[in-house]
Motif scaffolding. Structure first.
Motif, PDB file in Angstrom:
ATOM      1  N   GLY A   1     -10.510   1.306  -2.219  1.00 48.85           N
ATOM      2  CA  GLY A   1     -11.325   0.163  -2.623  1.00 48.85           C
ATOM      3  C   GLY A   1     -11.053  -0.216  -4.071  1.00 48.85           C
ATOM      4  O   GLY A   1     -10.111   0.249  -4.696  1.00 48.85           O
ATOM      5  N   VAL A   2     -11.917  -1.077  -4.608  1.00 49.07           N
ATOM      6  CA  VAL A   2     -11.778  -1.550  -5.987  1.00 49.07           C
ATOM      7  C   VAL A   2     -12.625  -0.677  -6.902  1.00 49.07           C
ATOM      8  O   VAL A   2     -13.799  -0.426  -6.632  1.00 49.07           O
ATOM      9  N   TRP A   3     -12.009  -0.217  -7.976  1.00 51.97           N
ATOM     10  CA  TRP A   3     -12.665   0.656  -8.943  1.00 51.97           C
ATOM     11  C   TRP A   3     -12.642   0.016 -10.322  1.00 51.97           C
ATOM     12  O   TRP A   3     -11.724  -0.751 -10.652  1.00 51.97           O
TER      13      TRP A   3
ATOM     14  N   LYS B   1      -2.724   4.373  -4.901  1.00 57.41           N
ATOM     15  CA  LYS B   1      -3.649   3.413  -4.297  1.00 57.41           C
ATOM     16  C   LYS B   1      -5.024   4.061  -4.233  1.00 57.41           C
ATOM     17  O   LYS B   1      -5.154   5.200  -3.796  1.00 57.41           O
TER      18      LYS B   1
ATOM     19  N   SER C   1      -7.430  -1.835  -7.447  1.00 57.84           N
ATOM     20  CA  SER C   1      -7.357  -0.913  -6.321  1.00 57.84           C
ATOM     21  C   SER C   1      -6.092  -0.053  -6.394  1.00 57.84           C
ATOM     22  O   SER C   1      -5.751   0.644  -5.454  1.00 57.84           O
ATOM     23  N   GLU C   2      -5.399  -0.124  -7.536  1.00 60.68           N
ATOM     24  CA  GLU C   2      -4.161   0.622  -7.718  1.00 60.68           C
ATOM     25  C   GLU C   2      -3.961   0.873  -9.213  1.00 60.68           C
ATOM     26  O   GLU C   2      -4.321   0.041 -10.042  1.00 60.68           O
TER      27      GLU C   2
ATOM     28  N   LYS D   1     -16.531   3.305  -8.400  1.00 62.27           N
ATOM     29  CA  LYS D   1     -16.174   2.396  -7.326  1.00 62.27           C
ATOM     30  C   LYS D   1     -17.149   1.228  -7.304  1.00 62.27           C
ATOM     31  O   LYS D   1     -18.359   1.420  -7.446  1.00 62.27           O
TER      32      LYS D   1
END
Length: 132
Positions: free
Chosen positions: A47-49, A44, A100-101, A124
């Motif tokens: 945040g969103v990458w 995980k 995000s994973e 990110k």
């Protein structure tokens, strides 16, 4: 935070592979699931990458087939299909997929999954506040 479908023993925890200095000889920095059908490993992210690529390191002293026939996902998007990592490390391009994973999912049945190194590269995404 790293996790996997099962853990062979405490010395083979999912977090072992999260290193910039992989040690591919057992136990080194290797993870290992129990023998099972279609084992998986995932991390995980904070945040969103947007992920450009990942690098996976396989075990060097034995059992390299444990990191063969895998799919790589960023979020719910398929980054790479039916990948096999032979001896050493392999770069897998993910074409700036967002998530995000990151998940490594094996096609193999009645087999453990072993990863001795994992690196992810990207940036990110910043959250934007929309006010109306």
């Amino acid at each position: 935070i790293a996790s996997q479908s099962s853990t062979l023993r405490s010395s083979t925890a999912a977090a072992n592979a999260l290193t910039l200095s992989p040690s591919p000889r057992w136990p080194g920095t290797c993870t290992a699931t129990e023998v099972e059908d279609r084992p998986w490993w995932k991390v995980k992210l904070t945040g969103v990458w947007e992920i450009s690529h990942i690098v996976l390191t396989n075990r060097a002293d034995c059992c390299q087939e444990r990191l063969h026939s895998i799919n790589v996902y960023v979020g719910d998007q398929l980054c790479a299909f039916f990948v096999s990592v032979t001896g050493g490390s392999k770069r897998i391009n993910c074409k700036m997929m967002r998530g995000s994973e990151i998940k490594i999912h094996s096609f193999r049945k009645n087999s453990p999954l072993t990863i001795c190194g994992f690196e992810a590269y990207g940036h990110k995404l910043e959250a934007k506040l929309v006010v109306s």
